[in-house]
Design a protein around this motif. Structure first.
Motif, PDB file in Angstrom:
ATOM      1  N   GLU A 421       0.630  -1.113  -0.063  1.00 30.13           N
ATOM      2  CA  GLU A 421      -0.120  -0.086   0.119  1.00 30.13           C
ATOM      3  C   GLU A 421       0.844   1.440   0.045  1.00 30.13           C
ATOM      4  O   GLU A 421       0.697   2.178  -0.761  1.00 30.13           O
ATOM      5  CB  GLU A 421      -0.868   0.034   1.124  1.00 30.13           C
ATOM      6  CG  GLU A 421      -1.781   1.022   1.210  1.00 30.13           C
ATOM      7  CD  GLU A 421      -2.631   1.041   2.691  1.00 30.13           C
ATOM      8  OE1 GLU A 421      -3.249   2.055   3.090  1.00 30.13           O
ATOM      9  OE2 GLU A 421      -2.723   0.133   3.425  1.00 30.13           O
ATOM     10  N   THR A 426      -2.719  -1.325  -5.793  1.00 33.66           N
ATOM     11  CA  THR A 426      -4.469  -0.946  -5.453  1.00 33.66           C
ATOM     12  C   THR A 426      -4.863  -2.426  -5.156  1.00 33.66           C
ATOM     13  O   THR A 426      -6.067  -2.558  -4.858  1.00 33.66           O
ATOM     14  CB  THR A 426      -4.974  -0.362  -6.464  1.00 33.66           C
ATOM     15  OG1 THR A 426      -4.828  -0.895  -7.991  1.00 33.66           O
ATOM     16  CG2 THR A 426      -4.158   1.276  -6.636  1.00 33.66           C
ATOM     17  N   ARG A 427      -4.252  -3.508  -5.673  1.00 29.94           N
ATOM     18  CA  ARG A 427      -5.028  -4.806  -5.572  1.00 29.94           C
ATOM     19  C   ARG A 427      -3.959  -5.898  -5.033  1.00 29.94           C
ATOM     20  O   ARG A 427      -2.877  -5.840  -5.107  1.00 29.94           O
ATOM     21  CB  ARG A 427      -5.393  -5.242  -6.896  1.00 29.94           C
ATOM     22  CG  ARG A 427      -6.349  -4.577  -7.582  1.00 29.94           C
ATOM     23  CD  ARG A 427      -6.895  -5.086  -9.032  1.00 29.94           C
ATOM     24  NE  ARG A 427      -5.738  -5.276 -10.022  1.00 29.94           N
ATOM     25  CZ  ARG A 427      -5.587  -6.160 -10.922  1.00 29.94           C
ATOM     26  NH1 ARG A 427      -6.701  -7.018 -10.860  1.00 29.94           N
ATOM     27  NH2 ARG A 427      -4.685  -6.155 -11.717  1.00 29.94           N
ATOM     28  N   LYS A 435      -6.691 -12.869   4.615  1.00 32.52           N
ATOM     29  CA  LYS A 435      -7.600 -11.880   4.245  1.00 32.52           C
ATOM     30  C   LYS A 435      -8.018 -10.871   5.584  1.00 32.52           C
ATOM     31  O   LYS A 435      -8.423 -11.632   6.725  1.00 32.52           O
ATOM     32  CB  LYS A 435      -8.941 -12.304   3.714  1.00 32.52           C
ATOM     33  CG  LYS A 435      -9.775 -11.238   3.235  1.00 32.52           C
ATOM     34  CD  LYS A 435     -11.229 -11.800   2.482  1.00 32.52           C
ATOM     35  CE  LYS A 435     -12.200 -10.640   2.180  1.00 32.52           C
ATOM     36  NZ  LYS A 435     -13.280 -11.214   1.470  1.00 32.52           N
ATOM     37  N   SER A 440     -12.818  -6.126   2.158  1.00 31.11           N
ATOM     38  CA  SER A 440     -12.189  -6.396   1.214  1.00 31.11           C
ATOM     39  C   SER A 440     -11.178  -5.324   1.077  1.00 31.11           C
ATOM     40  O   SER A 440     -10.419  -5.310   0.185  1.00 31.11           O
ATOM     41  CB  SER A 440     -13.205  -6.504  -0.033  1.00 31.11           C
ATOM     42  OG  SER A 440     -13.967  -4.970  -0.212  1.00 31.11           O
ATOM     43  N   LYS A 441     -11.405  -4.274   1.958  1.00 29.53           N
ATOM     44  CA  LYS A 441     -10.078  -3.081   2.129  1.00 29.53           C
ATOM     45  C   LYS A 441      -9.168  -3.446   3.104  1.00 29.53           C
ATOM     46  O   LYS A 441      -9.457  -3.978   4.288  1.00 29.53           O
ATOM     47  CB  LYS A 441     -10.930  -1.763   2.223  1.00 29.53           C
ATOM     48  CG  LYS A 441     -11.979  -1.126   1.097  1.00 29.53           C
ATOM     49  CD  LYS A 441     -11.286  -1.076  -0.314  1.00 29.53           C
ATOM     50  CE  LYS A 441     -12.437  -0.924  -1.317  1.00 29.53           C
ATOM     51  NZ  LYS A 441     -11.825  -0.578  -2.445  1.00 29.53           N
ATOM     52  N   SER A 442      -8.109  -2.845   2.838  1.00 28.74           N
ATOM     53  CA  SER A 442      -6.939  -2.903   3.971  1.00 28.74           C
ATOM     54  C   SER A 442      -6.727  -1.696   4.489  1.00 28.74           C
ATOM     55  O   SER A 442      -6.332  -0.728   4.263  1.00 28.74           O
ATOM     56  CB  SER A 442      -5.591  -3.408   3.033  1.00 28.74           C
ATOM     57  OG  SER A 442      -4.702  -3.429   4.129  1.00 28.74           O
ATOM     58  N   ASN A 446      -7.306   1.972  -0.463  1.00 23.12           N
ATOM     59  CA  ASN A 446      -7.890   1.526  -1.702  1.00 23.12           C
ATOM     60  C   ASN A 446      -7.303   0.242  -2.202  1.00 23.12           C
ATOM     61  O   ASN A 446      -7.331  -0.045  -3.260  1.00 23.12           O
ATOM     62  CB  ASN A 446      -7.510   2.629  -2.776  1.00 23.12           C
ATOM     63  CG  ASN A 446      -8.179   3.632  -2.408  1.00 23.12           C
ATOM     64  OD1 ASN A 446      -9.411   4.018  -1.948  1.00 23.12           O
ATOM     65  ND2 ASN A 446      -7.572   5.174  -2.865  1.00 23.12           N
ATOM     66  N   ASP A 448      -7.607  -3.335  -2.625  1.00 24.71           N
ATOM     67  CA  ASP A 448      -8.508  -4.311  -2.834  1.00 24.71           C
ATOM     68  C   ASP A 448      -7.996  -5.557  -2.645  1.00 24.71           C
ATOM     69  O   ASP A 448      -6.945  -6.005  -3.038  1.00 24.71           O
ATOM     70  CB  ASP A 448      -9.298  -4.176  -4.338  1.00 24.71           C
ATOM     71  CG  ASP A 448     -10.139  -3.135  -4.518  1.00 24.71           C
ATOM     72  OD1 ASP A 448     -10.512  -2.511  -3.558  1.00 24.71           O
ATOM     73  OD2 ASP A 448      -9.933  -2.532  -5.659  1.00 24.71           O
ATOM     74  N   ILE A 449      -8.566  -6.504  -1.691  1.00 26.98           N
ATOM     75  CA  ILE A 449      -8.191  -7.727  -1.273  1.00 26.98           C
ATOM     76  C   ILE A 449      -8.980  -8.878  -2.220  1.00 26.98           C
ATOM     77  O   ILE A 449     -10.228  -8.835  -1.966  1.00 26.98           O
ATOM     78  CB  ILE A 449      -7.966  -8.035   0.191  1.00 26.98           C
ATOM     79  CG1 ILE A 449      -7.665  -6.822   0.835  1.00 26.98           C
ATOM     80  CG2 ILE A 449      -7.556  -9.267   0.647  1.00 26.98           C
ATOM     81  CD1 ILE A 449      -6.003  -6.929   0.794  1.00 26.98           C
ATOM     82  N   ILE A 450      -8.124  -9.561  -2.807  1.00 28.30           N
ATOM     83  CA  ILE A 450      -8.674 -10.843  -3.736  1.00 28.30           C
ATOM     84  C   ILE A 450      -8.118 -11.770  -2.813  1.00 28.30           C
ATOM     85  O   ILE A 450      -6.944 -12.319  -3.047  1.00 28.30           O
ATOM     86  CB  ILE A 450      -8.625 -10.757  -5.094  1.00 28.30           C
ATOM     87  CG1 ILE A 450      -8.771  -9.461  -5.854  1.00 28.30           C
ATOM     88  CG2 ILE A 450      -9.263 -11.883  -5.725  1.00 28.30           C
ATOM     89  CD1 ILE A 450      -8.184  -9.211  -7.036  1.00 28.30           C
TER      90      ILE A 450
END
Length: 464
Positions: A421, A426-427, A435, A440-442, A446, A448-450
């Motif tokens: 970050e 951003t991903r 997770k 879904s945010k850290s 901004n 994005d956690i997949i």
């Protein structure tokens, strides 16, 4: 029958394994401890003399104490003036400790010590003993680097007894022996660099460090395989073992702590070689991750963990048709066996067969990654090269891949996400077990956690 007057005592020999340090009374082709072949080397057994008794023992007055009553505040550290070098050491040089530094010839071991000894010499007494170079060569190097040579004492000597005698007179806080393979003791008849001489010289220097409180730094040669030359027991005798890593064609140098009784193991320090010596790299992640003008297939950014530091490195993969019966599998900075395992996983669970393709993987910047958390990034880079599709330059990846195709968590996942970050990613593609619990945010940013649970889900998300 009485022995004749003046008859010489029979010389006794033992054999030590250069790999594990195991001892044997007779020579054999295979070590009985570790099973390695042709590693037993001869060592002459000598009786202790008055000179040896002078340096025998680690503590003059041993006492029994309760563990909770031991005064740990007596441990003092000496700063080298380099934040990166102090990080590897665990906060600085500890008085009375012994540090062993190894690396390829010309990588910068003597340059590093010369540079930091000049800094330490402004606060404490230091003594640099060289057995390979002349003091004129050291003075020329210091002048080329712009160092103040008036803060450091230097001596050229190979005889161990002479060095210890002068060290007792000078009483330095830091003593450097460069290198341990060049010193010899009069107590042994073996040549300098032999197992017996290296073993005896190191043992005497360890005794001196423990008795006097002086920090002793030993410089060691390395073999063709990159391991420290000499008996394996040499690494067990010292308090810290540091390895210099890097390519001569690359300006970056890494110091890795493979053993440290006063700090974290596998901690690394990153340096850049310049005309003025080694300079600290405060943000190595930004240096190792290249900024491409356009997204390229086969390139994935890995968030790895080196000691206590999260580090971002770029994993590159190239898959091409092979004209050989046995396709090549080449790794640079990664483990060869894990690559073969990941290719089998890709075939079984992703339906991608690479039996007729050459596979090349590389970690940019000369970094070596050995943790299992790099599995997912390596596999994604390989599959990205196969399909000729980029996964995106704003994505970071980490996670261990099991043989059944499941994604397993890695340690310190949140620290890796924070490092990514910080550098503008951003991903993040991570295992489901890593997770964050808050969505879904850290941390509300901004990023994005997949977080898939299996490798098949990761491939479906990016359609690679």
């Amino acid at each position: 029958m009485n022995k004749k007057v003046g008859a010489k005592a029979k010389v006794k020999f033992v054999y030590y394994c250069s790999k594990c340090g195991g001892e044997s009374r007779k020579w054999s082709g295979q070590c009985g401890e570790c099973g390695e072949w042709n590693t037993l080397l001869e060592h002459q057994v000598q009786r202790a003399s008055s000179l040896a008794e002078r340096f025998s023992g680690f503590a003059p007055d041993p006492t029994v104490q309760m563990l909770g009553q031991v005064a740990i505040e007596n441990i003092k550290r000496i700063s080298s003036g380099s934040a990166e070098f102090d990080r590897v050491l665990g906060g600085g040089l500890v008085t009375g400790s012994v540090v062993l530094i190894g690396g390829d010839p010309g990588i910068g071991k003597s340059t590093l010590l010369l540079q930091y000894l000049c800094n330490i010499g402004k606060e404490a007494e230091v003594l640099y003993v060289t057995g390979e170079e002349s003091i004129e060569q050291i003075a020329l190097r210091a002048q080329r680097m712009g160092l103040d040579g008036h803060s450091m004492k230097v001596m050229a000597e190979n005889r161990l007894e002479t060095m210890l005698e002068i060290a007792h007179k000078e009483s330095p806080m830091v003593l450097v022996a460069d290198s341990i393979q060049t010193f010899y003791s009069d107590m042994l008849t073996a040549a300098p660099g032999s197992v017996s001489q290296v073993r005896e010289s190191a043992a005497r220097l360890v005794r001196y460090a423990k008795q006097s409180g002086c920090c002793v730094i030993l410089v060691g040669h390395v073999t063709k395989e990159g391991a420290l030359a000499g008996p394996r027991i040499l690494e067990h005798m010292v308090d810290s073992v540091l390895y210099f890593e890097g390519e001569s064609s690359n300006s970056f140098r890494l110091i890795r702590a493979v053993k440290n009784r006063f700090g974290a193991v596998n901690e690394i320090g990153v340096f850049a070689m310049t005309e003025q010596g080694l300079k600290d790299v405060s943000n190595p992640s930004a240096m190792f991750v290249s900024k491409h003008g356009a997204e390229k297939p086969g390139s994935v950014v890995l968030a790895t963990q080196e000691g206590t530091r999260p580090l971002l490195v770029e994993i590159q993969a190239l898959v091409d048709d092979s004209a050989l019966a046995n396709p090549r599998r080449l790794c640079v900075g990664l483990e060869q066996n894990r690559l073969a395992m990941l290719l089998a996983i890709a075939h079984r669970h992703a339906g991608i067969s690479l039996n007729s393709h050459d596979v090349f993987t590389n970690v940019t910047g000369g970094v070596r990654v050995s943790e299992t958390g790099a599995d997912l990034a390596v596999l994604m880079a390989i599959l990205s090269s196969v399909k000729n599709r980029a996964v995106g330059s704003d994505l970071i990846v980490f996670g261990e891949v099991g043989l059944s195709g499941e994604l397993r968590p890695v340690q310190r996942g949140m620290e890796r996400l924070k490092e990514a970050e910080k550098l503008g990613f951003t991903r993040a593609l991570i295992p489901a077990a890593n997770k964050p619990k808050f969505g879904s945010k850290s941390g509300g940013s901004n990023l994005d956690i997949i977080a898939p649970r299996r490798i098949e889900e990761a491939l479906e998300i990016f359609d690679v």
